[in-house]
Design a protein around this motif. Structure first.
Motif, mmCIF file in Angstrom:
data_model
loop_
_atom_site.group_PDB
_atom_site.id
_atom_site.type_symbol
_atom_site.label_atom_id
_atom_site.label_comp_id
_atom_site.label_asym_id
_atom_site.label_seq_id
_atom_site.Cartn_x
_atom_site.Cartn_y
_atom_site.Cartn_z
ATOM 1 N N VAL A 101 29.536 -79.787 -1.524
ATOM 2 C CA VAL A 101 30.196 -81.501 -2.385
ATOM 3 C C VAL A 101 30.852 -81.562 -3.741
ATOM 4 O O VAL A 101 30.724 -80.279 -4.158
ATOM 5 N N THR A 102 32.026 -82.025 -3.150
ATOM 6 C CA THR A 102 33.072 -82.481 -4.349
ATOM 7 C C THR A 102 32.734 -83.286 -4.258
ATOM 8 O O THR A 102 33.442 -83.849 -3.936
ATOM 9 N N GLU A 103 33.038 -84.188 -5.667
ATOM 10 C CA GLU A 103 32.932 -85.323 -6.046
ATOM 11 C C GLU A 103 33.569 -85.425 -7.469
ATOM 12 O O GLU A 103 33.808 -85.151 -7.883
ATOM 13 N N LEU A 104 34.336 -86.859 -7.276
ATOM 14 C CA LEU A 104 35.976 -87.026 -8.217
ATOM 15 C C LEU A 104 35.150 -87.980 -9.175
ATOM 16 O O LEU A 104 34.569 -88.996 -8.204
ATOM 17 N N ASN A 105 35.035 -87.878 -10.406
ATOM 18 C CA ASN A 105 34.787 -89.340 -11.184
ATOM 19 C C ASN A 105 35.867 -89.037 -12.099
ATOM 20 O O ASN A 105 35.690 -88.012 -13.211
ATOM 21 N N GLY A 106 36.654 -89.925 -12.148
ATOM 22 C CA GLY A 106 37.624 -90.275 -13.174
ATOM 23 C C GLY A 106 38.322 -89.103 -13.486
ATOM 24 O O GLY A 106 38.949 -88.802 -11.762
ATOM 25 N N ASP A 107 38.657 -88.175 -14.210
ATOM 26 C CA ASP A 107 39.338 -86.804 -14.183
ATOM 27 C C ASP A 107 37.998 -85.482 -14.205
ATOM 28 O O ASP A 107 38.933 -84.897 -14.309
ATOM 29 N N ILE A 108 37.383 -86.442 -13.351
ATOM 30 C CA ILE A 108 36.642 -84.539 -13.230
ATOM 31 C C ILE A 108 36.000 -84.427 -12.208
ATOM 32 O O ILE A 108 35.290 -85.348 -11.236
ATOM 33 N N ILE A 109 36.112 -83.477 -11.397
ATOM 34 C CA ILE A 109 35.874 -82.475 -10.433
ATOM 35 C C ILE A 109 34.757 -81.876 -10.370
ATOM 36 O O ILE A 109 34.421 -80.726 -11.414
ATOM 37 N N THR A 110 33.338 -82.341 -9.348
ATOM 38 C CA THR A 110 32.043 -81.254 -9.829
ATOM 39 C C THR A 110 32.090 -80.731 -8.040
ATOM 40 O O THR A 110 31.919 -81.436 -7.208
ATOM 41 N N TYR A 111 32.173 -79.185 -8.140
ATOM 42 C CA TYR A 111 32.231 -78.797 -6.908
ATOM 43 C C TYR A 111 30.459 -78.361 -6.787
ATOM 44 O O TYR A 111 30.093 -77.510 -7.646
ATOM 45 N N THR A 112 30.131 -78.838 -5.976
ATOM 46 C CA THR A 112 28.571 -77.842 -6.147
ATOM 47 C C THR A 112 28.243 -77.141 -4.420
ATOM 48 O O THR A 112 28.459 -78.320 -3.346
ATOM 49 N N MET A 113 27.591 -76.392 -4.389
ATOM 50 C CA MET A 113 27.844 -75.766 -3.209
ATOM 51 C C MET A 113 26.168 -75.373 -3.210
ATOM 52 O O MET A 113 25.308 -74.554 -4.411
ATOM 53 N N THR A 114 25.333 -75.528 -2.202
ATOM 54 C CA THR A 114 23.816 -75.215 -1.831
ATOM 55 C C THR A 114 23.757 -73.864 -0.669
ATOM 56 O O THR A 114 24.222 -74.680 0.165
ATOM 57 N N MET A 115 23.031 -73.448 -1.464
ATOM 58 C CA MET A 115 22.510 -72.408 0.216
ATOM 59 C C MET A 115 20.605 -71.960 -0.375
ATOM 60 O O MET A 115 20.399 -71.546 -1.291
ATOM 61 N N GLY A 116 20.332 -72.635 0.690
ATOM 62 C CA GLY A 116 18.585 -71.993 0.091
ATOM 63 C C GLY A 116 18.350 -73.024 -1.006
ATOM 64 O O GLY A 116 18.663 -73.826 -0.906
ATOM 65 N N ASP A 117 17.241 -72.078 -1.924
ATOM 66 C CA ASP A 117 17.233 -73.037 -3.176
ATOM 67 C C ASP A 117 18.500 -72.752 -4.098
ATOM 68 O O ASP A 117 18.095 -72.818 -6.063
ATOM 69 N N LEU A 118 19.447 -71.798 -3.754
ATOM 70 C CA LEU A 118 20.298 -71.775 -5.159
ATOM 71 C C LEU A 118 21.286 -72.431 -4.633
ATOM 72 O O LEU A 118 21.365 -72.945 -3.975
ATOM 73 N N THR A 119 21.923 -73.036 -6.204
ATOM 74 C CA THR A 119 22.893 -74.493 -6.813
ATOM 75 C C THR A 119 24.172 -73.441 -6.802
ATOM 76 O O THR A 119 23.766 -72.855 -8.310
ATOM 77 N N LEU A 120 25.323 -73.618 -6.653
ATOM 78 C CA LEU A 120 26.689 -73.410 -7.449
ATOM 79 C C LEU A 120 27.184 -73.931 -8.678
ATOM 80 O O LEU A 120 27.599 -75.052 -7.611
ATOM 81 N N LYS A 121 27.337 -74.840 -9.587
ATOM 82 C CA LYS A 121 27.309 -76.366 -9.693
ATOM 83 C C LYS A 121 28.917 -75.229 -10.280
ATOM 84 O O LYS A 121 28.806 -74.695 -11.485
ATOM 85 N N ARG A 122 30.141 -76.384 -10.352
ATOM 86 C CA ARG A 122 31.978 -75.529 -11.503
ATOM 87 C C ARG A 122 31.910 -77.170 -11.176
ATOM 88 O O ARG A 122 31.684 -78.343 -10.820
ATOM 89 N N VAL A 123 32.338 -77.375 -13.132
ATOM 90 C CA VAL A 123 33.357 -78.294 -13.142
ATOM 91 C C VAL A 123 34.502 -78.293 -13.671
ATOM 92 O O VAL A 123 35.097 -77.220 -14.596
#
Length: 127
Positions: A101-123
């Motif tokens: 999931v790539t979500e844009l809020n103003g000047d911030i992009i939050t990229y979240t990848m979920t695989m099973g119970d593991l989540t990578l979050k990059r801002v």
């Protein structure tokens, strides 16, 4: 809302365990964890070009919302995926058992990848 712009990675959570779960070699994980990543997004209607530069590695993907496209993953593997848009600020796709999931809020992009119970979050922040 347009995604077009350049974004610099500000923070990330669970990078190392997530990359290990993807099968990336440990030396690449250690090399990649501290590198600043720049994402450049060009949006033309439903067509997107996303270029991610991390150190000397460049991944460039082009896709059209709702159509199957070939996407290169962080591991270098190329996979077929369909990217959908939710609302006017969220891109969602399912790839090889992962939800991205790539979500844009103003000047911030939050990229979240979920695989099973593991989540990578990059801002990332627009530069």
């Amino acid at each position: 809302m347009s995604f077009t712009g350049k974004y610099e990675l500000q923070s990330q959570e669970n990078f190392e365990p997530f990359m290990r779960a993807l099968g990336l070699p440990e030396d690449q994980i250690q090399k990649g964890k501290d590198l600043k990543s720049i994402s450049e997004i060009v949006q033309d209607g439903k067509k997107f070009t996303v270029t991610v530069t991390t150190g000397s590695k460049v991944i460039k993907n082009q896709f059209t919302i709702g159509e199957e496209s070939e996407i290169e993953m962080m591991t270098g593997e190329k996979v077929k995926a369909v990217v959908q848009m939710e609302g006017n600020n969220k891109l969602v796709t399912q790839v090889k058992g992962m939800k991205a999931v790539t979500e844009l809020n103003g000047d911030i992009i939050t990229y979240t990848m979920t695989m099973g119970d593991l989540t990578l979050k990059r801002v990332s922040k627009r530069i």
